[in-house]
Design a protein around this motif. Structure first.
Motif, PDB file in Angstrom:
ATOM      1  N   GLU A 181       0.825  -1.213   0.000  1.00 11.54           N
ATOM      2  CA  GLU A 181       0.000   0.000   0.000  1.00 11.54           C
ATOM      3  C   GLU A 181       0.860   1.263   0.000  1.00 11.54           C
ATOM      4  O   GLU A 181       0.601   2.209  -0.746  1.00 11.54           O
ATOM      5  CB  GLU A 181      -0.933  -0.002   1.205  1.00 11.54           C
ATOM      6  CG  GLU A 181      -1.821   1.221   1.254  1.00 11.54           C
ATOM      7  CD  GLU A 181      -2.725   1.241   2.480  1.00 11.54           C
ATOM      8  OE1 GLU A 181      -3.627   2.078   2.483  1.00 11.54           O
ATOM      9  OE2 GLU A 181      -2.507   0.458   3.422  1.00 11.54           O
ATOM     10  N   PHE A 182       1.896   1.290   0.830  1.00 13.49           N
ATOM     11  CA  PHE A 182       2.764   2.462   0.896  1.00 13.49           C
ATOM     12  C   PHE A 182       3.451   2.713  -0.440  1.00 13.49           C
ATOM     13  O   PHE A 182       3.417   3.828  -0.970  1.00 13.49           O
ATOM     14  CB  PHE A 182       3.818   2.301   1.994  1.00 13.49           C
ATOM     15  CG  PHE A 182       4.841   3.402   1.989  1.00 13.49           C
ATOM     16  CD1 PHE A 182       4.556   4.634   2.538  1.00 13.49           C
ATOM     17  CD2 PHE A 182       6.083   3.214   1.400  1.00 13.49           C
ATOM     18  CE1 PHE A 182       5.487   5.666   2.505  1.00 13.49           C
ATOM     19  CE2 PHE A 182       7.023   4.238   1.367  1.00 13.49           C
ATOM     20  CZ  PHE A 182       6.720   5.465   1.923  1.00 13.49           C
ATOM     21  N   HIS A 183       4.078   1.686  -1.014  1.00 15.78           N
ATOM     22  CA  HIS A 183       4.831   1.871  -2.257  1.00 15.78           C
ATOM     23  C   HIS A 183       3.909   2.194  -3.439  1.00 15.78           C
ATOM     24  O   HIS A 183       4.267   2.997  -4.303  1.00 15.78           O
ATOM     25  CB  HIS A 183       5.713   0.666  -2.543  1.00 15.78           C
ATOM     26  CG  HIS A 183       6.828   0.515  -1.568  1.00 15.78           C
ATOM     27  ND1 HIS A 183       7.864   1.408  -1.473  1.00 15.78           N
ATOM     28  CD2 HIS A 183       7.058  -0.423  -0.608  1.00 15.78           C
ATOM     29  CE1 HIS A 183       8.696   1.034  -0.509  1.00 15.78           C
ATOM     30  NE2 HIS A 183       8.221  -0.070   0.024  1.00 15.78           N
ATOM     31  N   LEU A 184       2.727   1.603  -3.470  1.00 16.17           N
ATOM     32  CA  LEU A 184       1.761   1.906  -4.525  1.00 16.17           C
ATOM     33  C   LEU A 184       1.316   3.370  -4.429  1.00 16.17           C
ATOM     34  O   LEU A 184       1.318   4.098  -5.433  1.00 16.17           O
ATOM     35  CB  LEU A 184       0.552   0.966  -4.433  1.00 16.17           C
ATOM     36  CG  LEU A 184      -0.590   1.238  -5.403  1.00 16.17           C
ATOM     37  CD1 LEU A 184      -0.129   1.142  -6.847  1.00 16.17           C
ATOM     38  CD2 LEU A 184      -1.742   0.272  -5.133  1.00 16.17           C
ATOM     39  N   THR A 185       0.961   3.797  -3.231  1.00  9.40           N
ATOM     40  CA  THR A 185       0.533   5.185  -3.030  1.00  9.40           C
ATOM     41  C   THR A 185       1.661   6.150  -3.360  1.00  9.40           C
ATOM     42  O   THR A 185       1.445   7.182  -4.013  1.00  9.40           O
ATOM     43  CB  THR A 185       0.040   5.384  -1.591  1.00  9.40           C
ATOM     44  OG1 THR A 185      -1.023   4.462  -1.343  1.00  9.40           O
ATOM     45  CG2 THR A 185      -0.454   6.799  -1.361  1.00  9.40           C
ATOM     46  N   GLU A 186       2.871   5.838  -2.929  1.00 10.45           N
ATOM     47  CA  GLU A 186       4.027   6.694  -3.243  1.00 10.45           C
ATOM     48  C   GLU A 186       4.250   6.787  -4.747  1.00 10.45           C
ATOM     49  O   GLU A 186       4.502   7.871  -5.275  1.00 10.45           O
ATOM     50  CB  GLU A 186       5.291   6.148  -2.576  1.00 10.45           C
ATOM     51  CG  GLU A 186       5.433   6.543  -1.138  1.00 10.45           C
ATOM     52  CD  GLU A 186       5.663   8.041  -0.961  1.00 10.45           C
ATOM     53  OE1 GLU A 186       6.666   8.575  -1.482  1.00 10.45           O
ATOM     54  OE2 GLU A 186       4.828   8.671  -0.304  1.00 10.45           O
TER      55      GLU A 186
END
Length: 185
Positions: free
Chosen positions: A56-61
């Motif tokens: 989730e973090f890397h996708l959002t980033e």
């Protein structure tokens, strides 16, 4: 040091106490004094990962990197756009591949995820030529990264729509640097 045969060597000197605080992996002791600890090669610690290391973090980033980069591209800020789109967002794509297991058997560099990435992921898994086409092709790069993300993950509809609008926005007029022709050698 650069040897005559092209081998480059970087060196540093540390005390045993300093070495214990350094992040390193895969050390090999070539020579050590008699009074040095026998476990010298193992006294370092592995490098710490990012504070938020989730899909989730890397996708959002990655999506926000595309959003910011495309805005900068539209303002004519091509270099910073290239960094956001072709560097930061692609770094997040590599992190997503690592977290989802694709190419997991390949030897990773614990300090730089971009090292050996071409050996870990074939072009059909990680189309780097499309994602990193160069300074004058930020929009194409953003399209490739966004398409890759949307194919593999559930893209939030709000940020997804915002990125699509930017991808479809009219391009700014060319900057003087776009029109400059380098001198021939």
């Amino acid at each position: 040091m650069l040897y005559a045969d092209g081998i480059f060597v970087e060196s540093a000197v540390f005390t045993v106490a300093e070495l214990a605080r350094l992040p390193f992996t895969g050390a090999r002791v070539v020579w050590q004094r008699d009074d040095a600890p026998a476990t010298l090669a193992e006294c370092g610690r592995p490098p710490g990962g990012p504070p938020y290391d989730t899909v989730e973090f890397h996708l959002t980033e990655a999506l926000t990197n595309l959003y910011v980069g495309l805005h900068r591209e539209l303002r004519g800020e091509r270099l910073t756009a290239a960094r956001f789109i072709q560097s930061y967002a692609v770094d997040r794509v590599i992190a997503l591949l690592r977290l989802t297991g694709a190419g997991a058997g390949h030897r990773r560099d614990a300090f730089d995820a971009s090292r050996r990435v071409e050996q870990a992921y074939p072009p059909e898994v990680l189309p780097l030529a499309a994602m990193v086409p160069g300074y004058a092709r930020n929009r194409e790069a953003a399209r490739a990264v966004f398409g890759w993300l949307a194919e593999r993950f559930r893209v939030d509809p709000v940020i997804g729509a915002a990125v699509r609008r930017l991808l479809d926005a009219p391009l700014p007029p060319p900057s003087p640097s776009d029109l400059a022709v380098p001198d021939a050698p």
